[in-house]
Design a protein around this motif. Structure first.
Motif, PDB file in Angstrom:
ATOM      1  N   LYS A  21       0.818  -1.052  -0.027  1.00 20.90           N
ATOM      2  CA  LYS A  21       0.058   0.003  -0.062  1.00 20.90           C
ATOM      3  C   LYS A  21       0.880   1.299   0.038  1.00 20.90           C
ATOM      4  CE  LYS A  21      -4.068  -1.963   2.048  1.00 20.90           C
ATOM      5  NZ  LYS A  21      -5.074  -1.941   3.065  1.00 20.90           N
ATOM      6  N   ILE A  22       2.022   1.172   0.684  1.00 17.57           N
ATOM      7  CA  ILE A  22       2.992   2.501   0.743  1.00 17.57           C
ATOM      8  C   ILE A  22       3.481   2.594  -0.870  1.00 17.57           C
ATOM      9  CG2 ILE A  22       5.137   3.365   1.554  1.00 17.57           C
ATOM     10  CD1 ILE A  22       4.370   1.979   4.120  1.00 17.57           C
ATOM     11  N   LEU A  23       3.675   1.642  -1.368  1.00 17.16           N
ATOM     12  CA  LEU A  23       4.325   1.748  -2.815  1.00 17.16           C
ATOM     13  C   LEU A  23       3.238   2.319  -3.705  1.00 17.16           C
ATOM     14  CD1 LEU A  23       6.361  -1.737  -3.880  1.00 17.16           C
ATOM     15  CD2 LEU A  23       7.175   0.497  -3.754  1.00 17.16           C
ATOM     16  N   THR A  24       2.069   1.702  -3.559  1.00 18.63           N
ATOM     17  CA  THR A  24       0.990   2.284  -4.380  1.00 18.63           C
ATOM     18  C   THR A  24       0.707   3.683  -4.019  1.00 18.63           C
ATOM     19  OG1 THR A  24      -0.029   0.264  -4.217  1.00 18.63           O
ATOM     20  CG2 THR A  24      -1.342   1.886  -5.443  1.00 18.63           C
ATOM     21  N   GLY A  25       0.676   4.152  -2.833  1.00 25.78           N
ATOM     22  CA  GLY A  25       0.733   5.726  -2.487  1.00 25.78           C
ATOM     23  C   GLY A  25       1.592   6.274  -3.002  1.00 25.78           C
ATOM     24  N   LYS A  30       5.795  -1.328 -10.162  1.00 23.65           N
ATOM     25  CA  LYS A  30       6.299  -2.431 -10.818  1.00 23.65           C
ATOM     26  C   LYS A  30       7.921  -1.962 -10.919  1.00 23.65           C
ATOM     27  CE  LYS A  30       3.005  -2.952 -14.561  1.00 23.65           C
ATOM     28  NZ  LYS A  30       2.543  -2.891 -16.067  1.00 23.65           N
ATOM     29  N   MET A  31       8.743  -2.890 -11.129  1.00 24.51           N
ATOM     30  CA  MET A  31      10.212  -2.593 -10.835  1.00 24.51           C
ATOM     31  C   MET A  31      10.591  -1.646 -11.789  1.00 24.51           C
ATOM     32  SD  MET A  31      11.321  -4.737  -8.697  1.00 24.51           S
ATOM     33  CE  MET A  31      13.170  -4.923  -9.098  1.00 24.51           C
ATOM     34  N   ASN A  32      11.742  -0.857 -11.412  1.00 32.11           N
ATOM     35  CA  ASN A  32      12.432   0.044 -12.123  1.00 32.11           C
ATOM     36  C   ASN A  32      11.592   1.328 -12.544  1.00 32.11           C
ATOM     37  OD1 ASN A  32      15.100  -1.261 -12.121  1.00 32.11           O
ATOM     38  ND2 ASN A  32      14.302  -2.568 -13.345  1.00 32.11           N
ATOM     39  N   ARG A  33      10.292   1.391 -12.154  1.00 30.03           N
ATOM     40  CA  ARG A  33       9.673   2.500 -12.466  1.00 30.03           C
ATOM     41  C   ARG A  33      10.162   3.827 -11.453  1.00 30.03           C
ATOM     42  NH1 ARG A  33       3.199   1.898 -12.716  1.00 30.03           N
ATOM     43  NH2 ARG A  33       4.103   0.805 -14.582  1.00 30.03           N
ATOM     44  N   VAL A  34      10.248   4.990 -12.149  1.00 30.67           N
ATOM     45  CA  VAL A  34      10.618   6.213 -11.606  1.00 30.67           C
ATOM     46  C   VAL A  34       9.437   7.281 -11.553  1.00 30.67           C
ATOM     47  CG1 VAL A  34      12.168   7.947 -11.512  1.00 30.67           C
ATOM     48  CG2 VAL A  34      13.020   5.775 -12.356  1.00 30.67           C
ATOM     49  N   VAL A  35       9.032   7.798 -10.450  1.00 30.86           N
ATOM     50  CA  VAL A  35       8.058   8.925 -10.307  1.00 30.86           C
ATOM     51  C   VAL A  35       8.576  10.008  -9.577  1.00 30.86           C
ATOM     52  CG1 VAL A  35       6.061   7.187 -10.141  1.00 30.86           C
ATOM     53  CG2 VAL A  35       7.292   8.075  -8.044  1.00 30.86           C
ATOM     54  N   GLU A  36       8.061  11.182  -9.970  1.00 28.99           N
ATOM     55  CA  GLU A  36       8.837  12.393  -9.432  1.00 28.99           C
ATOM     56  C   GLU A  36       7.537  12.889  -8.507  1.00 28.99           C
ATOM     57  OE1 GLU A  36      10.564  16.483 -10.632  1.00 28.99           O
ATOM     58  OE2 GLU A  36      10.043  15.131 -12.141  1.00 28.99           O
ATOM     59  N   VAL A  37       7.849  13.115  -7.341  1.00 32.53           N
ATOM     60  CA  VAL A  37       6.693  13.550  -6.245  1.00 32.53           C
ATOM     61  C   VAL A  37       7.365  14.614  -5.582  1.00 32.53           C
ATOM     62  CG1 VAL A  37       5.755  11.300  -6.110  1.00 32.53           C
ATOM     63  CG2 VAL A  37       7.409  11.934  -4.456  1.00 32.53           C
ATOM     64  N   GLU A  38       6.446  15.359  -4.677  1.00 35.91           N
ATOM     65  CA  GLU A  38       6.723  16.542  -3.965  1.00 35.91           C
ATOM     66  C   GLU A  38       7.658  16.104  -2.848  1.00 35.91           C
ATOM     67  OE1 GLU A  38       3.470  19.236  -2.552  1.00 35.91           O
ATOM     68  OE2 GLU A  38       3.222  19.648  -4.782  1.00 35.91           O
ATOM     69  N   ILE A  47       9.403   6.641   2.383  1.00 46.18           N
ATOM     70  CA  ILE A  47      10.630   6.151   1.903  1.00 46.18           C
ATOM     71  C   ILE A  47      11.427   5.550   2.994  1.00 46.18           C
ATOM     72  CG2 ILE A  47      12.928   6.652   0.909  1.00 46.18           C
ATOM     73  CD1 ILE A  47      11.514   9.122  -0.557  1.00 46.18           C
ATOM     74  N   ALA A  48      11.233   5.869   4.033  1.00 45.37           N
ATOM     75  CA  ALA A  48      12.203   5.649   5.165  1.00 45.37           C
ATOM     76  C   ALA A  48      11.404   4.088   5.545  1.00 45.37           C
ATOM     77  CB  ALA A  48      12.016   6.415   6.515  1.00 45.37           C
ATOM     78  N   LYS A  49      10.208   3.795   5.413  1.00 48.67           N
ATOM     79  CA  LYS A  49       9.778   2.543   5.711  1.00 48.67           C
ATOM     80  C   LYS A  49      10.146   1.534   4.926  1.00 48.67           C
ATOM     81  CE  LYS A  49       5.853   3.827   8.754  1.00 48.67           C
ATOM     82  NZ  LYS A  49       4.833   3.410   9.365  1.00 48.67           N
ATOM     83  N   LEU A  50      10.490   1.972   3.651  1.00 50.17           N
ATOM     84  CA  LEU A  50      10.780   0.816   2.258  1.00 50.17           C
ATOM     85  C   LEU A  50      12.238   0.978   2.164  1.00 50.17           C
ATOM     86  CD1 LEU A  50       7.428   1.147   0.542  1.00 50.17           C
ATOM     87  CD2 LEU A  50       8.252  -0.536   2.094  1.00 50.17           C
ATOM     88  N   PRO A  51      13.212   1.132   2.772  1.00 54.13           N
ATOM     89  CA  PRO A  51      14.634   1.468   2.286  1.00 54.13           C
ATOM     90  C   PRO A  51      15.163   0.141   1.224  1.00 54.13           C
ATOM     91  CG  PRO A  51      14.934   0.779   4.584  1.00 54.13           C
ATOM     92  CD  PRO A  51      13.334   1.037   4.171  1.00 54.13           C
ATOM     93  N   HIS A  52      14.326  -1.090   1.528  1.00 50.26           N
ATOM     94  CA  HIS A  52      14.943  -2.137   0.641  1.00 50.26           C
ATOM     95  C   HIS A  52      14.154  -2.332  -0.639  1.00 50.26           C
ATOM     96  CE1 HIS A  52      11.315  -3.049   3.230  1.00 50.26           C
ATOM     97  NE2 HIS A  52      10.962  -4.007   2.139  1.00 50.26           N
ATOM     98  N   MET A  53      13.331  -1.476  -0.580  1.00 47.83           N
ATOM     99  CA  MET A  53      12.479  -1.222  -1.885  1.00 47.83           C
ATOM    100  C   MET A  53      12.342  -0.172  -2.782  1.00 47.83           C
ATOM    101  SD  MET A  53       9.010  -3.307  -0.657  1.00 47.83           S
ATOM    102  CE  MET A  53       8.341  -3.567  -2.221  1.00 47.83           C
ATOM    103  N   VAL A  54      12.662   0.987  -2.269  1.00 47.36           N
ATOM    104  CA  VAL A  54      13.004   2.098  -3.126  1.00 47.36           C
ATOM    105  C   VAL A  54      14.008   2.890  -2.894  1.00 47.36           C
ATOM    106  CG1 VAL A  54      10.262   2.505  -2.951  1.00 47.36           C
ATOM    107  CG2 VAL A  54      11.842   3.685  -1.408  1.00 47.36           C
ATOM    108  N   ALA A  55      14.548   3.916  -4.077  1.00 52.22           N
ATOM    109  CA  ALA A  55      15.889   4.396  -3.802  1.00 52.22           C
ATOM    110  C   ALA A  55      15.452   6.048  -4.408  1.00 52.22           C
ATOM    111  CB  ALA A  55      16.823   4.064  -4.724  1.00 52.22           C
TER     112      ALA A  55
END
Length: 58
Positions: A21-25, A30-38, A47-55
């Motif tokens: 749910k955090i990823l969807t939020g 999907k793998m290697n997808r890049v988004v630009e957020v505020e 991001i701090a809750k998912l350090p193993h899944m996002v960079a």
């Protein structure tokens, strides 16, 4: 407001539901997808809750 780019580096397969749910939020899913957020405290916390899944990418 400043923005940051986030890249998904881990798969949501076999992960707890709250992590998916955090990823969807964040707009990922999907793998290697890049988004630009505020760059807000809420996004930094997610991001701090998912350090193993996002960079953060520059």
């Amino acid at each position: 407001m400043a923005t940051i780019k986030i890249k998904q580096i881990g798969s949501p397969i076999r992960r707890p539901e709250h992590q998916k749910k955090i990823l969807t939020g964040l707009g990922l899913g999907k793998m290697n997808r890049v988004v630009e957020v505020e760059d807000t405290a809420e996004v930094r916390g997610a991001i701090a809750k998912l350090p193993h899944m996002v960079a953060v990418v520059d």
